[in-house]
Design a protein around this motif. Structure first.
Motif, short mmCIF file in Angstrom:
data_model
loop_
_atom_site.label_atom_id
_atom_site.label_comp_id
_atom_site.label_asym_id
_atom_site.label_seq_id
_atom_site.Cartn_x
_atom_site.Cartn_y
_atom_site.Cartn_z
N LYS A 1 -13.69 -1.96 10.11
CA LYS A 1 -13.45 -1.35 8.80
C LYS A 1 -12.32 -0.33 8.94
O LYS A 1 -12.25 0.40 9.93
N ALA A 2 -11.43 -0.28 7.94
CA ALA A 2 -10.35 0.70 7.94
C ALA A 2 -10.92 2.11 7.90
O ALA A 2 -11.86 2.39 7.16
N LYS A 3 -10.34 3.00 8.70
CA LYS A 3 -10.81 4.38 8.79
C LYS A 3 -9.64 5.34 8.63
O LYS A 3 -8.50 5.04 9.01
N PHE A 4 -9.93 6.52 8.07
CA PHE A 4 -8.91 7.52 7.79
C PHE A 4 -9.41 8.90 8.21
O PHE A 4 -10.60 9.20 8.05
N CYS A 5 -8.51 9.72 8.75
CA CYS A 5 -8.89 11.10 9.06
C CYS A 5 -7.72 12.02 8.79
O CYS A 5 -6.55 11.61 8.75
N THR A 6 -8.02 13.30 8.62
CA THR A 6 -7.00 14.32 8.37
C THR A 6 -7.52 15.65 8.90
O THR A 6 -8.66 15.76 9.35
N GLY A 7 -6.65 16.67 8.86
CA GLY A 7 -7.08 18.00 9.29
C GLY A 7 -7.45 18.06 10.77
O GLY A 7 -6.78 17.49 11.62
N MET A 8 -8.56 18.73 11.08
CA MET A 8 -8.99 18.90 12.46
C MET A 8 -9.36 17.56 13.10
O MET A 8 -9.14 17.36 14.29
N ASP A 9 -9.93 16.65 12.30
CA ASP A 9 -10.26 15.33 12.85
C ASP A 9 -9.01 14.61 13.31
O ASP A 9 -9.02 13.88 14.30
N GLU B 1 -4.35 9.48 -2.36
CA GLU B 1 -5.80 9.66 -2.25
C GLU B 1 -6.37 8.43 -1.53
O GLU B 1 -6.27 7.31 -2.01
N ILE B 2 -6.94 8.68 -0.36
CA ILE B 2 -7.52 7.59 0.41
C ILE B 2 -8.97 7.41 -0.06
O ILE B 2 -9.89 8.04 0.43
N SER B 3 -9.13 6.54 -1.04
CA SER B 3 -10.45 6.30 -1.63
C SER B 3 -11.18 5.21 -0.85
O SER B 3 -10.59 4.48 -0.04
N GLU B 4 -12.46 5.07 -1.11
CA GLU B 4 -13.24 4.00 -0.48
C GLU B 4 -12.71 2.63 -0.92
O GLU B 4 -12.70 1.68 -0.14
N LYS B 5 -12.26 2.55 -2.17
CA LYS B 5 -11.69 1.30 -2.67
C LYS B 5 -10.44 0.92 -1.87
O LYS B 5 -10.25 -0.24 -1.48
N LEU B 6 -9.57 1.91 -1.61
CA LEU B 6 -8.36 1.65 -0.85
C LEU B 6 -8.71 1.23 0.58
O LEU B 6 -8.13 0.29 1.13
N LEU B 7 -9.69 1.89 1.19
CA LEU B 7 -10.11 1.52 2.54
C LEU B 7 -10.69 0.11 2.56
O LEU B 7 -10.45 -0.65 3.51
N ASP B 8 -11.43 -0.25 1.53
CA ASP B 8 -11.97 -1.61 1.43
C ASP B 8 -10.84 -2.63 1.33
O ASP B 8 -10.89 -3.71 1.95
N ASP B 9 -9.82 -2.31 0.52
CA ASP B 9 -8.68 -3.23 0.37
C ASP B 9 -7.92 -3.35 1.69
O ASP B 9 -7.47 -4.45 2.06
N LEU B 10 -7.77 -2.25 2.41
CA LEU B 10 -7.09 -2.28 3.71
C LEU B 10 -7.90 -3.09 4.73
O LEU B 10 -7.34 -3.82 5.54
N PHE C 1 0.84 -1.20 0.00
CA PHE C 1 0.00 0.00 0.00
C PHE C 1 0.87 1.25 0.00
O PHE C 1 2.04 1.20 0.40
N PRO C 2 0.34 2.40 -0.44
CA PRO C 2 1.12 3.65 -0.49
C PRO C 2 1.29 4.28 0.88
O PRO C 2 0.90 5.43 1.13
N ILE C 3 1.88 3.52 1.80
CA ILE C 3 2.00 3.90 3.20
C ILE C 3 3.44 3.71 3.63
O ILE C 3 4.11 2.77 3.21
N LYS C 4 3.94 4.59 4.50
CA LYS C 4 5.36 4.59 4.83
C LYS C 4 5.68 4.19 6.27
O LYS C 4 6.86 4.09 6.62
N SER D 1 -9.85 -5.60 3.96
CA SER D 1 -9.64 -6.99 3.57
C SER D 1 -8.27 -7.48 4.03
O SER D 1 -8.12 -8.64 4.44
N PHE D 2 -7.28 -6.60 3.98
CA PHE D 2 -5.95 -6.95 4.46
C PHE D 2 -6.01 -7.28 5.96
O PHE D 2 -5.44 -8.29 6.41
N GLY D 3 -6.69 -6.44 6.73
CA GLY D 3 -6.81 -6.70 8.17
C GLY D 3 -7.50 -8.01 8.46
O GLY D 3 -7.13 -8.73 9.40
N ASN D 4 -8.50 -8.37 7.65
CA ASN D 4 -9.19 -9.64 7.82
C ASN D 4 -8.29 -10.81 7.44
O ASN D 4 -8.29 -11.85 8.12
N THR D 5 -7.50 -10.64 6.38
CA THR D 5 -6.55 -11.68 5.97
C THR D 5 -5.53 -11.93 7.07
O THR D 5 -5.21 -13.08 7.40
N VAL D 6 -5.03 -10.85 7.65
CA VAL D 6 -4.06 -10.98 8.74
C VAL D 6 -4.71 -11.66 9.95
O VAL D 6 -4.08 -12.48 10.62
N GLY D 7 -5.97 -11.33 10.22
CA GLY D 7 -6.67 -11.98 11.32
C GLY D 7 -6.73 -13.48 11.14
O GLY D 7 -6.44 -14.24 12.07
#
Length: 231
Positions: free
Chosen positions: A87-95, A138-147, A35-38, A149-155
């Motif tokens: 479900k994978a969640k993302f926030c930015t800014g004030m959140d 860009e954190i899209s809904e598709k990317l969150l869905d894939d993430l 994933f595009p994560i560092k 699924s990744f968490g479920n695979t790891v589980g």
């Protein structure tokens, strides 16, 4: 980003890892490569007391243990939401400012937070937290869905790794108590959380130590961690 089939291939076997920590590091490496994560903070989670505790932090420079991180996740709405919804969640800014902990050492230019729950069925037993991302991500809904699924695979992978050990048969209560011991709670604190007497908690601990053939509490927790019984 690698597709989920390619990601799954990285997890086809768990027999190549000599201990549980190697497996956890491999999971984080696959996560960062896919994933595009560092960066990635891996935390275990206990529904008893809603407590999360740090395990390992990994980025391109290497990794460190982060056992000093310990959170009551209801204080962090995005983490609590990710765990409740599985479900994978993302926030930015004030959140982001409302959700980040000062225990996560990040540069001031970073103001994004991603939470990926690790779960199987209704049970969430950990999550990955990320704060550094590739430029212009860009954190899209598709990317969150894939993430997600990744968490479920790891589980499923971690449950599979637990299943490798046939010698440990802790009861549900014994495991719950030992998870709290692993979180650093005292006998009194565990008794209050679980609404049991301190005597009962001590009996569960002694029984677990005996079943594990451990020398003491610390040895028992170490064995549970190495064998993948607890994250």
């Amino acid at each position: 980003m690698s597709n989920l089939y390619t990601i799954q291939k990285h997890f086809d076997t768990i027999d190549d890892f000599s201990n549980h920590e190697e497996l956890l590091i491999h999971i984080l490496q696959v996560y960062l490569n896919s994933f595009p994560i560092k960066d990635a903070y891996l935390l275990r989670y206990s529904p008893i007391g809603f407590v999360a505790e740090g395990i390992i932090y990994l980025n391109e420079s290497g990794g460190i243990h982060i056992g000093e991180i310990r959170e009551e996740i209801r204080s962090f709405p995005i983490i609590y939401s990710a765990i409740v919804d599985k479900k994978a969640k993302f926030c930015t800014g004030m959140d982001y400012l409302k959700n980040i902990s000062i225990k996560y050492v990040v540069a001031s230019k970073h103001n994004k937070l991603l939470i990926v729950p690790i779960f199987i069925g209704p049970y969430v037993f950990g999550y990955i937290c990320s704060t550094h991302f590739e430029e212009d991500i860009e954190i899209s809904e598709k990317l969150l869905d894939d993430l997600t699924s990744f968490g479920n695979t790891v589980g499923h992978l971690l449950i599979q790794s637990k299943g490798k050990n046939k010698d440990v048969s802790l009861s549900k209560r014994e495991l719950e108590v030992m998870m709290q011991v692993a979180n650093g709670d005292s006998t009194k604190e565990i008794a209050n959380i679980m609404d049991l007497s301190e005597l009962t908690i001590n009996q569960y601990v002694k029984s677990a130590i005996k079943k594990l053939k451990a020398k003491n509490r610390s040895h028992a927790i170490n064995l549970l961690y190495q064998q993948g019984i607890i994250l």
